[in-house]
Design an enzyme around this catalytic site. Structure first.
Site, PDB file in Angstrom:
ATOM      1  N   ASN A   9       0.882  -1.171   0.000  1.00  0.00           N
ATOM      2  CA  ASN A   9       0.000   0.000   0.000  1.00  0.00           C
ATOM      3  C   ASN A   9       0.914   1.213   0.000  1.00  0.00           C
ATOM      4  O   ASN A   9       1.532   1.527   1.015  1.00  0.00           O
ATOM      5  CB  ASN A   9      -0.893  -0.011   1.247  1.00  0.00           C
ATOM      6  CG  ASN A   9      -1.682   1.283   1.392  1.00  0.00           C
ATOM      7  OD1 ASN A   9      -1.747   2.081   0.451  1.00  0.00           O
ATOM      8  ND2 ASN A   9      -2.255   1.511   2.558  1.00  0.00           N
ATOM      9  N   TRP A  10       1.014   1.854  -1.141  1.00  0.00           N
ATOM     10  CA  TRP A  10       1.957   2.963  -1.268  1.00  0.00           C
ATOM     11  C   TRP A  10       1.490   4.231  -0.556  1.00  0.00           C
ATOM     12  O   TRP A  10       2.257   5.168  -0.400  1.00  0.00           O
ATOM     13  CB  TRP A  10       2.174   3.264  -2.756  1.00  0.00           C
ATOM     14  CG  TRP A  10       3.137   2.326  -3.433  1.00  0.00           C
ATOM     15  CD1 TRP A  10       3.855   1.310  -2.854  1.00  0.00           C
ATOM     16  CD2 TRP A  10       3.512   2.346  -4.823  1.00  0.00           C
ATOM     17  NE1 TRP A  10       4.645   0.700  -3.786  1.00  0.00           N
ATOM     18  CE2 TRP A  10       4.455   1.309  -5.012  1.00  0.00           C
ATOM     19  CE3 TRP A  10       3.133   3.134  -5.919  1.00  0.00           C
ATOM     20  CZ2 TRP A  10       5.031   1.053  -6.258  1.00  0.00           C
ATOM     21  CZ3 TRP A  10       3.699   2.869  -7.156  1.00  0.00           C
ATOM     22  CH2 TRP A  10       4.640   1.843  -7.324  1.00  0.00           C
ATOM     23  N   LYS A  11       0.237   4.287  -0.192  1.00  0.00           N
ATOM     24  CA  LYS A  11      -0.319   5.509   0.420  1.00  0.00           C
ATOM     25  C   LYS A  11      -0.079   6.686  -0.536  1.00  0.00           C
ATOM     26  O   LYS A  11      -0.138   6.486  -1.737  1.00  0.00           O
ATOM     27  CB  LYS A  11       0.269   5.707   1.813  1.00  0.00           C
ATOM     28  CG  LYS A  11       0.127   4.427   2.662  1.00  0.00           C
ATOM     29  CD  LYS A  11       0.439   4.596   4.097  1.00  0.00           C
ATOM     30  CE  LYS A  11       0.209   3.254   4.812  1.00  0.00           C
ATOM     31  NZ  LYS A  11       0.343   3.338   6.257  1.00  0.00           N
ATOM     32  N   HIS A  95      -9.277   1.855   5.165  1.00  0.00           N
ATOM     33  CA  HIS A  95      -7.985   1.972   5.838  1.00  0.00           C
ATOM     34  C   HIS A  95      -8.127   2.914   7.036  1.00  0.00           C
ATOM     35  O   HIS A  95      -8.882   3.886   6.975  1.00  0.00           O
ATOM     36  CB  HIS A  95      -6.933   2.496   4.857  1.00  0.00           C
ATOM     37  CG  HIS A  95      -5.537   2.345   5.379  1.00  0.00           C
ATOM     38  ND1 HIS A  95      -5.003   3.226   6.282  1.00  0.00           N
ATOM     39  CD2 HIS A  95      -4.594   1.397   5.160  1.00  0.00           C
ATOM     40  CE1 HIS A  95      -3.770   2.817   6.594  1.00  0.00           C
ATOM     41  NE2 HIS A  95      -3.510   1.712   5.923  1.00  0.00           N
ATOM     42  N   GLU A  97      -6.304   5.189   8.058  1.00  0.00           N
ATOM     43  CA  GLU A  97      -6.026   6.599   7.736  1.00  0.00           C
ATOM     44  C   GLU A  97      -7.254   7.261   7.130  1.00  0.00           C
ATOM     45  O   GLU A  97      -7.521   8.442   7.357  1.00  0.00           O
ATOM     46  CB  GLU A  97      -4.813   6.674   6.793  1.00  0.00           C
ATOM     47  CG  GLU A  97      -3.523   6.358   7.539  1.00  0.00           C
ATOM     48  CD  GLU A  97      -2.444   5.703   6.703  1.00  0.00           C
ATOM     49  OE1 GLU A  97      -2.496   5.769   5.463  1.00  0.00           O
ATOM     50  OE2 GLU A  97      -1.526   5.107   7.326  1.00  0.00           O
ATOM     51  N   GLU A 167      -5.180  -4.380  10.679  1.00  0.00           N
ATOM     52  CA  GLU A 167      -4.077  -3.437  10.854  1.00  0.00           C
ATOM     53  C   GLU A 167      -4.250  -2.683  12.160  1.00  0.00           C
ATOM     54  O   GLU A 167      -4.963  -1.667  12.202  1.00  0.00           O
ATOM     55  CB  GLU A 167      -4.060  -2.430   9.703  1.00  0.00           C
ATOM     56  CG  GLU A 167      -3.847  -3.048   8.344  1.00  0.00           C
ATOM     57  CD  GLU A 167      -3.240  -2.061   7.376  1.00  0.00           C
ATOM     58  OE1 GLU A 167      -2.212  -2.409   6.795  1.00  0.00           O
ATOM     59  OE2 GLU A 167      -3.774  -0.953   7.213  1.00  0.00           O
ATOM     60  N   GLY A 173       3.296   2.213  10.652  1.00  0.00           N
ATOM     61  CA  GLY A 173       4.300   3.254  10.443  1.00  0.00           C
ATOM     62  C   GLY A 173       5.092   3.590  11.690  1.00  0.00           C
ATOM     63  O   GLY A 173       5.827   4.573  11.728  1.00  0.00           O
ATOM     64  N   SER A 213       3.881  -2.358  10.046  1.00  0.00           N
ATOM     65  CA  SER A 213       5.333  -2.568  10.139  1.00  0.00           C
ATOM     66  C   SER A 213       5.775  -3.962   9.700  1.00  0.00           C
ATOM     67  O   SER A 213       6.708  -4.533  10.263  1.00  0.00           O
ATOM     68  CB  SER A 213       5.837  -2.250  11.558  1.00  0.00           C
ATOM     69  OG  SER A 213       5.512  -0.917  11.905  1.00  0.00           O
TER      70      SER A 213
HETATM   71  P1  13P Z   1       3.455   0.249   7.484  1.00  0.00           P
HETATM   72  O1  13P Z   1       3.830  -1.065   6.862  1.00  0.00           O
HETATM   73  O2  13P Z   1       4.259   1.405   6.964  1.00  0.00           O
HETATM   74  O3  13P Z   1       3.430   0.162   8.985  1.00  0.00           O
HETATM   75  O4  13P Z   1       1.944   0.575   7.018  1.00  0.00           O
HETATM   76  C1  13P Z   1       0.970  -0.370   7.218  1.00  0.00           C
HETATM   77  C2  13P Z   1      -0.243   0.039   6.479  1.00  0.00           C
HETATM   78  O5  13P Z   1      -0.959   0.938   6.877  1.00  0.00           O
HETATM   79  C3  13P Z   1      -0.548  -0.647   5.211  1.00  0.00           C
HETATM   80  O6  13P Z   1      -1.843  -0.351   4.792  1.00  0.00           O
END
Ligand code: 13P
Length: 251
Positions: A9-11, A95, A97, A167, A173, A213
């Site tokens: 997931n590149w965000k 998600h 976020e 998640e 993150g 992570s």
């Molecule tokens: P990280 O792998 O950077 O912790 O992010 C997880 C995430 O939110 C994937 O959707």
């Protein structure tokens, strides 16, 4: 047998040129899709580049979000119909976020799940608790409630085909991975929730990812757990080398 699914997931990272370069760097070293499904979820602006570069390879494509209507006066939103017409396979929805920063509700996420299916794509539905909820001992019921709401009025066949990503927000993150036992515990709760809402056949088929992570150093251990069928990976999916190590974790 559930086919493992590792999704980056590149965000809000990478532009179309970065996207093309990334796919060119990985596309000939991806696992066979029957062994491990490798997916990249890219920002909407990068999807044409992702699709063009991934064509004919083992890379599956995902959008990071979509709206629940196909067209109309919804300024700034992304149509699930158009994603489907472009050839996108998966859509990440709910998600944390998006729930936190963009105020998406369980009801919105359920509507999006229906819209994704209506357009012949597969949702990757995210759930997960905050640190506060975990410390209050309410992680299990929190996730059960999110999953139940997200799946409302979906058929057993639809649920059997979709992906649920667990998640925990405190592990995203932060470099703080849930232990494989903590991740397994909640992924098991999710499978049991699907079983109680549907039946055992459906819960045996639904694929459950862990996210938070995930990196080359811990992917094998997480993937060894019986209810963990994949990973949803942020930071460690941004570099070709690291993404290749993740999707080729079986080698
Ligand atoms: P990280 O792998 O950077 O912790 O992010 C997880 C995430 O939110 C994937 O959707």
């Amino acid at each position: 047998m559930r086919t493992p699914i590792i999704a980056g997931n590149w965000k809000m990272n990478n532009n179309p040129e970065d996207t093309t370069n990334f796919v060119e760097a990985v596309k000939n070293q991806l696992p066979d899709s029957s062994k491990v499904e490798a997916v990249i979820a890219a920002p909407a602006v990068d999807l044409p580049a992702l699709l063009a570069a991934a064509k004919g390879s083992n890379l599956h494509t995902a959008a990071e979000n979509c709206y629940f209507e196909n067209a109309g006066a919804f300024t700034g939103e992304t149509s699930p119909l158009v994603l489907s017409q472009m050839g996108i396979n998966y859509v990440v929805i709910g998600h944390s976020e998006r729930r936190d920063y963009f105020h998406e509700t369980d009801e919105d996420i359920n509507k999006k799940a229906h819209a994704v299916f209506a357009n012949q794509m597969t949702p990757i539905i995210c759930c997960g608790e905050s640190l506060e909820t975990r410390e209050a001992g309410q992680a299990e019921e929190w996730v059960q409630r999110q999953v139940t709401a997200a799946l409302k009025d979906l058929s057993a066949a639809q649920v059997a085909s979709l992906v649920i990503a667990y998640e925990p927000i405190w592990a995203i993150g932060t470099g703080k991975t849930a232990t494989s036992d903590q991740a397994q515990e909640i992924c098991h709760v999710i499978r049991e929730t699907v079983k109680s809402l549907y039946d055992e056949e459906t819960s045996d088929k639904v694929r459950i990812q862990y996210g938070g992570s995930v990196k080359p150093a811990n992917v094998k251990e997480l993937m060894s757990k019986p209810d963990i069928d994949g990973g949803l990976v942020g930071g460690a999916s941004l570099q070709p080398d690291s993404f290749l190590q993740l999707v080729n974790y079986q080698d």
